[in-house]
Design an enzyme around this catalytic site. Structure first.
Site, PDB file in Angstrom:
ATOM      1  N   LEU A   1      79.083 -25.795  74.778  1.00  0.00           N
ATOM      2  CA  LEU A   1      78.023 -26.790  74.992  1.00  0.00           C
ATOM      3  C   LEU A   1      78.187 -27.902  73.956  1.00  0.00           C
ATOM      4  CD1 LEU A   1      75.238 -27.715  76.185  1.00  0.00           C
ATOM      5  CD2 LEU A   1      74.156 -26.289  74.438  1.00  0.00           C
TER       6      LEU A   1
ATOM      7  N   LEU B   1      61.374 -44.957  79.308  1.00  0.00           N
ATOM      8  CA  LEU B   1      62.619 -44.494  78.684  1.00  0.00           C
ATOM      9  C   LEU B   1      62.655 -44.706  77.175  1.00  0.00           C
ATOM     10  CD1 LEU B   1      65.204 -45.623  81.396  1.00  0.00           C
ATOM     11  CD2 LEU B   1      64.171 -43.370  81.070  1.00  0.00           C
ATOM     12  N   SER B   2      61.764 -45.555  76.662  1.00  0.00           N
ATOM     13  CA  SER B   2      61.664 -45.772  75.209  1.00  0.00           C
ATOM     14  C   SER B   2      63.035 -45.951  74.536  1.00  0.00           C
ATOM     15  CB  SER B   2      60.876 -44.621  74.546  1.00  0.00           C
ATOM     16  OG  SER B   2      59.593 -44.513  75.110  1.00  0.00           O
TER      17      SER B   2
ATOM     18  N   ASP C   1      58.956 -35.553  74.047  1.00  0.00           N
ATOM     19  CA  ASP C   1      57.736 -36.275  73.661  1.00  0.00           C
ATOM     20  C   ASP C   1      56.499 -35.381  73.779  1.00  0.00           C
ATOM     21  OD1 ASP C   1      56.363 -38.503  72.759  1.00  0.00           O
ATOM     22  OD2 ASP C   1      55.998 -39.278  74.779  1.00  0.00           O
TER      23      ASP C   1
ATOM     24  N   HIS D   1      55.408 -31.284  65.360  1.00  0.00           N
ATOM     25  CA  HIS D   1      56.851 -31.462  65.177  1.00  0.00           C
ATOM     26  C   HIS D   1      57.516 -30.121  64.841  1.00  0.00           C
ATOM     27  CE1 HIS D   1      56.358 -35.683  65.646  1.00  0.00           C
ATOM     28  NE2 HIS D   1      55.686 -35.861  64.515  1.00  0.00           N
TER      29      HIS D   1
HETATM   30  C1  IPE Z   1      60.312 -41.459  72.213  1.00  0.00           C
HETATM   31  O1  IPE Z   1      58.990 -41.082  72.035  1.00  0.00           O
HETATM   32  C2  IPE Z   1      61.143 -41.037  71.037  1.00  0.00           C
HETATM   33  C3  IPE Z   1      61.354 -39.601  70.883  1.00  0.00           C
HETATM   34  C4  IPE Z   1      60.887 -38.668  71.671  1.00  0.00           C
HETATM   35  C5  IPE Z   1      62.144 -39.219  69.748  1.00  0.00           C
HETATM   36  P1  IPE Z   1      57.901 -42.089  71.436  1.00  0.00           P
HETATM   37  O2  IPE Z   1      56.636 -41.333  71.376  1.00  0.00           O
HETATM   38  O3  IPE Z   1      58.391 -42.693  70.175  1.00  0.00           O
HETATM   39  O4  IPE Z   1      57.868 -43.227  72.558  1.00  0.00           O
HETATM   40  P2  IPE Z   1      56.717 -44.264  72.921  1.00  0.00           P
HETATM   41  O5  IPE Z   1      56.347 -44.968  71.627  1.00  0.00           O
HETATM   42  O6  IPE Z   1      55.559 -43.480  73.461  1.00  0.00           O
HETATM   43  O7  IPE Z   1      57.328 -45.154  73.932  1.00  0.00           O
HETATM   44  C1  IPE Z   2      57.892 -36.906  69.959  1.00  0.00           C
HETATM   45  O1  IPE Z   2      56.562 -36.583  69.883  1.00  0.00           O
HETATM   46  C2  IPE Z   2      58.605 -36.707  68.645  1.00  0.00           C
HETATM   47  C3  IPE Z   2      58.988 -37.959  67.977  1.00  0.00           C
HETATM   48  C4  IPE Z   2      58.818 -39.153  68.453  1.00  0.00           C
HETATM   49  C5  IPE Z   2      59.621 -37.834  66.677  1.00  0.00           C
HETATM   50  P1  IPE Z   2      55.482 -37.653  69.409  1.00  0.00           P
HETATM   51  O2  IPE Z   2      55.356 -37.592  67.930  1.00  0.00           O
HETATM   52  O3  IPE Z   2      55.784 -38.996  69.959  1.00  0.00           O
HETATM   53  O4  IPE Z   2      54.178 -37.073  70.083  1.00  0.00           O
HETATM   54  P2  IPE Z   2      53.040 -37.902  70.805  1.00  0.00           P
HETATM   55  O5  IPE Z   2      53.685 -38.728  71.875  1.00  0.00           O
HETATM   56  O6  IPE Z   2      52.393 -38.754  69.757  1.00  0.00           O
HETATM   57  O7  IPE Z   2      52.127 -36.853  71.356  1.00  0.00           O
HETATM   58 MG    MG Z   3      55.304 -39.948  71.687  1.00  0.00          MG
END
Ligand code: IPE
Ligand code: IPE
Ligand code: MG
Length: 253
Positions: A131, A194-195, A20, A37
């Site tokens: 792995l 944990l989303s 994240d 990304h």
């Molecule tokens: C969780 O991150 C999903 C991934 C890292 C792929 P999110 O950014 O989507 O989660 P929330 O919305 O902050 O909970």
């Molecule tokens: C995680 O990073 C990647 C995905 C969820 C695909 P984010 O895109 O959620 O980045 P933030 O949390 O908005 O910074």
């Molecule tokens: Mg995020």
């Protein structure tokens, strides 16, 4: 470190990462979110390399959650474009390093090009044994548990009513296909949740929340996480000293 890396199931330590913070990493630099990304993909490469060096057996990376479909279509498209490019460009390198890549999550909502890229990468790396790399795409843990329960129920329909134990072990068996019990779960980006990631599999995982944004996560951050994990005492509900615990008495005859 050797016993640490053996993990709980003798199939290698299972590290799971909620990657994240890509968007915030980019925004702070005045860049579009997609740049975060893209930088996140480079971090994936670094972490896989370090996971190999560290002797981790299983690595599960949360790349796209089922709830991430709620994001703007342009961001979703960019993420999938990057995912496809990663699978296309990395598969051969992973094969050479004996990494087996598998994608977990729903496949029925993915585009044909995404599906083809996944299937190709899975088949190219199918013989990898050093792995086990699981990439979670359109993944929701609640959805995975619901589907496993539905599959188990379907299986049992023509049999006598199942006991809760039998149901539990069948469910565990079905879910184990996703890499099994998590030993260490890391979330970058500073959020402490944990989303909907590996909820069942993380029942006794050690949780580590780090402030660093995913694109900044380096091999040495993974080393530091493993170091922290090695200092944790895992008890699984029992007492720390094995001699004090209840040992089932063998019954004969
Ligand atoms: C969780 O991150 C999903 C991934 C890292 C792929 P999110 O950014 O989507 O989660 P929330 O919305 O902050 O909970
Ligand atoms: C995680 O990073 C990647 C995905 C969820 C695909 P984010 O895109 O959620 O980045 P933030 O949390 O908005 O910074
Ligand atoms: Mg995020």
């Amino acid at each position: 470190m050797a016993s640490l890396m053996a993990g709980e199931q003798g199939t290698g330590l299972h590290v799971a990462i909620i990657m994240d913070g890509n968007g915030r990493w980019a925004t702070r630099r005045g860049l579009p979110r997609v740049a975060g990304h893209r930088a996140g993909v480079a971090a994936v490469r670094r972490v896989v390399e370090r996971a190999l060096d560290a002797g981790i057996g299983r690595l599960t990376l949360y790349a796209f959650s089922s709830d991430n479909w709620r994001r703007p279509a342009s961001e979703v498209q960019s993420i999938f474009w990057l995912l496809r490019a990663f699978l296309r460009l990395e598969a051969e390198r992973l094969r050479q390093r004996s990494v087996r890549l598998r994608v977990i999550g729903r496949r029925d909502r993915l585009t044909q090009p995404a599906l083809r890229a996944i299937e190709k990468a899975e088949s190219v790396t199918a013989d990898g044994s050093r792995l086990q790399l699981y990439v979670a795409i359109d993944y929701s843990s609640r959805d995975a548990i619901t589907r496993a329960a539905a599959a188990v129920t379907e299986n049992l329909l023509n049999r006598r009513p199942a006991s809760a134990d039998l149901l539990g072990s069948l469910l565990a068996h079905t879910l184990a296909a996703n890499g099994g019990e998590v030993d260490l779960l890391i979330r970058t980006g500073g959020e402490k949740r944990l989303s909907d990631f590996l909820l069942w599999e993380s029942a006794y995982a050690e949780l580590l929340f780090v402030d660093c944004m995913w694109p900044d996560f380096s091999g040495s951050d993974l080393d530091a996480a493993l170091e922290e994990f090695s200092r944790r005492q895992r008890r699984f509900g029992a007492l720390p000293n094995p001699r004090e615990n209840h040992v089932p008495v063998a019954t004969h005859g």
